[in-house]
Design a protein around this motif. Structure first.
Motif, mmCIF file in Angstrom:
data_model
loop_
_atom_site.group_PDB
_atom_site.id
_atom_site.type_symbol
_atom_site.label_atom_id
_atom_site.label_comp_id
_atom_site.label_asym_id
_atom_site.label_seq_id
_atom_site.Cartn_x
_atom_site.Cartn_y
_atom_site.Cartn_z
ATOM 1 N N TYR A 8 0.942 -1.108 -0.015
ATOM 2 C CA TYR A 8 0.018 0.035 0.037
ATOM 3 C C TYR A 8 0.835 1.375 0.056
ATOM 4 N N ASN A 9 0.832 2.017 -0.889
ATOM 5 C CA ASN A 9 1.933 3.040 -1.339
ATOM 6 C C ASN A 9 1.191 4.188 -1.284
ATOM 7 N N ASP A 10 0.418 4.608 -0.155
ATOM 8 C CA ASP A 10 -0.207 5.911 -0.239
ATOM 9 C C ASP A 10 0.358 6.582 1.192
ATOM 10 N N ALA A 11 1.056 7.891 0.877
ATOM 11 C CA ALA A 11 1.402 8.827 2.011
ATOM 12 C C ALA A 11 2.578 7.706 2.606
ATOM 13 N N VAL A 12 3.094 7.279 2.004
ATOM 14 C CA VAL A 12 4.578 6.396 2.409
ATOM 15 C C VAL A 12 5.659 7.034 1.582
ATOM 16 N N SER A 13 6.733 7.251 2.425
ATOM 17 C CA SER A 13 8.117 7.909 2.225
ATOM 18 C C SER A 13 8.868 6.828 1.337
ATOM 19 N N LEU A 14 9.790 7.254 0.718
ATOM 20 C CA LEU A 14 10.594 6.167 -0.319
ATOM 21 C C LEU A 14 11.401 5.312 0.853
ATOM 22 N N ASP A 15 11.756 5.784 1.851
ATOM 23 C CA ASP A 15 12.256 4.893 3.200
ATOM 24 C C ASP A 15 11.334 3.721 3.442
ATOM 25 N N GLY A 16 9.992 4.171 3.484
ATOM 26 C CA GLY A 16 8.981 3.250 4.218
ATOM 27 C C GLY A 16 8.736 2.359 3.035
ATOM 28 N N LEU A 17 8.698 2.778 1.760
ATOM 29 C CA LEU A 17 8.232 1.727 0.611
ATOM 30 C C LEU A 17 9.573 0.854 0.512
ATOM 31 N N THR A 18 10.772 1.226 0.599
ATOM 32 C CA THR A 18 12.002 0.380 0.383
ATOM 33 C C THR A 18 11.607 -0.600 1.943
ATOM 34 N N HIS A 19 11.313 -0.445 2.821
ATOM 35 C CA HIS A 19 11.198 -1.093 3.967
ATOM 36 C C HIS A 19 10.318 -2.273 3.575
ATOM 37 N N HIS A 20 9.220 -1.767 3.141
ATOM 38 C CA HIS A 20 8.209 -3.000 2.372
ATOM 39 C C HIS A 20 8.676 -4.117 1.602
ATOM 40 N N VAL A 21 9.532 -3.340 0.570
ATOM 41 C CA VAL A 21 9.974 -4.281 -0.399
ATOM 42 C C VAL A 21 10.952 -5.239 0.267
ATOM 43 N N GLU A 22 11.904 -4.670 1.174
ATOM 44 C CA GLU A 22 12.733 -5.363 1.850
ATOM 45 C C GLU A 22 12.277 -6.721 2.442
ATOM 46 N N ALA A 23 11.140 -6.246 3.382
ATOM 47 C CA ALA A 23 10.338 -7.339 4.143
ATOM 48 C C ALA A 23 9.868 -8.391 3.201
ATOM 49 N N LEU A 24 9.342 -8.077 1.899
ATOM 50 C CA LEU A 24 8.654 -9.100 1.213
ATOM 51 C C LEU A 24 9.924 -9.766 0.490
ATOM 52 N N TRP A 25 10.986 -9.315 0.149
ATOM 53 C CA TRP A 25 11.961 -9.926 -0.490
ATOM 54 C C TRP A 25 12.598 -10.924 0.605
ATOM 55 N N GLN A 26 12.625 -10.781 1.722
ATOM 56 C CA GLN A 26 13.139 -11.609 2.918
ATOM 57 C C GLN A 26 12.268 -12.793 2.608
ATOM 58 N N ILE A 27 11.001 -12.699 2.708
ATOM 59 C CA ILE A 27 9.997 -13.734 2.706
ATOM 60 C C ILE A 27 9.773 -14.794 1.542
ATOM 61 N N TRP A 28 9.916 -13.867 0.333
ATOM 62 C CA TRP A 28 9.842 -14.758 -0.966
ATOM 63 C C TRP A 28 11.113 -15.028 -1.525
#
Length: 199
Positions: free
Chosen positions: A174-194
């Motif tokens: 969910y990329n709404d009112a999310v900073s680039l750092d926040g978005l990066t954190h979400h992508v990294e978390a998903l990368w760790q899982i997948w």
């Protein structure tokens, strides 16, 4: 090899997420970029499109006039299907060629119309949807293009609904009112899982 289908509505931030996945070692296969190459001057699809829709659909540089074509297919469902019948087989063939040539264990297929095209579910292992509010989509597209708000809303209306995309997703960012750092954190978390091997 893990094949991720990445999609999201116009202005969702899908391209930013694609870049973050590439930073982590994924190979990107960009269906929209392939479509643009097919319709640039001398592009492999241009002759067939011109024969189908007329020379007026080509701009002064010899490329497909994308704005004029967009207006045409948005106003005429049959025209949209005729265009897709020309482009989609070429796009599929090129995405497969690029995937076969990839040297990485993760391939990200960036496909704007992934949900609308039923064939993609069988070609990927996971579907990742980038989602945001419609008002955010409009604001982002207005900031980067010469389109009017009404034109952006027409594009959004032609795409799969947010609810339909989310229903098809294995994961949603969910990329709404999310900073680039926040978005990066979400992508990294998903990368760790997948992606990251389990101990």
């Amino acid at each position: 090899m893990l094949r991720i289908g990445l999609t999201g509505g116009i202005g969702s931030g899908k391209s930013t997420v694609a870049g973050l996945l590439m930073q982590r070692g994924a190979t990107l296969v960009d269906a929209d970029a392939i479509s643009r190459r097919l319709t640039e001057p001398g592009g492999a699809a241009l002759a067939a499109i011109t024969a189908e829709f007329g020379a007026e659909i080509v701009d002064s540089s010899g490329a497909l006039n994308r704005d004029r074509m967009r207006q045409r297919v948005f106003a005429d469902v049959a025209a949209k299907r005729r265009l897709e019948a020309i482009l989609h087989p070429m796009i599929v063939a090129e995405t497969q060629r690029q995937a076969d040539a990839a040297a990485t264990s993760v391939i990200v297929f960036d496909v704007p119309l992934l949900v609308e095209s039923a064939q993609w579910r069988g070609r990927v292992d996971r579907i990742l949807v980038v989602d945001c509010e419609e008002s955010t989509q409009v604001a982002r597209v207005l900031a980067r293009s010469g389109l009017s708000a009404d034109a952006v809303l027409v594009i959004i209306a032609q795409q799969a609904s947010r609810a339909l995309r989310r229903a098809c997703a294995d994961a949603v960012i969910y990329n709404d009112a999310v900073s680039l750092d926040g978005l990066t954190h979400h992508v990294e978390a998903l990368w760790q899982i997948w992606v990251r091997p389990k101990p």
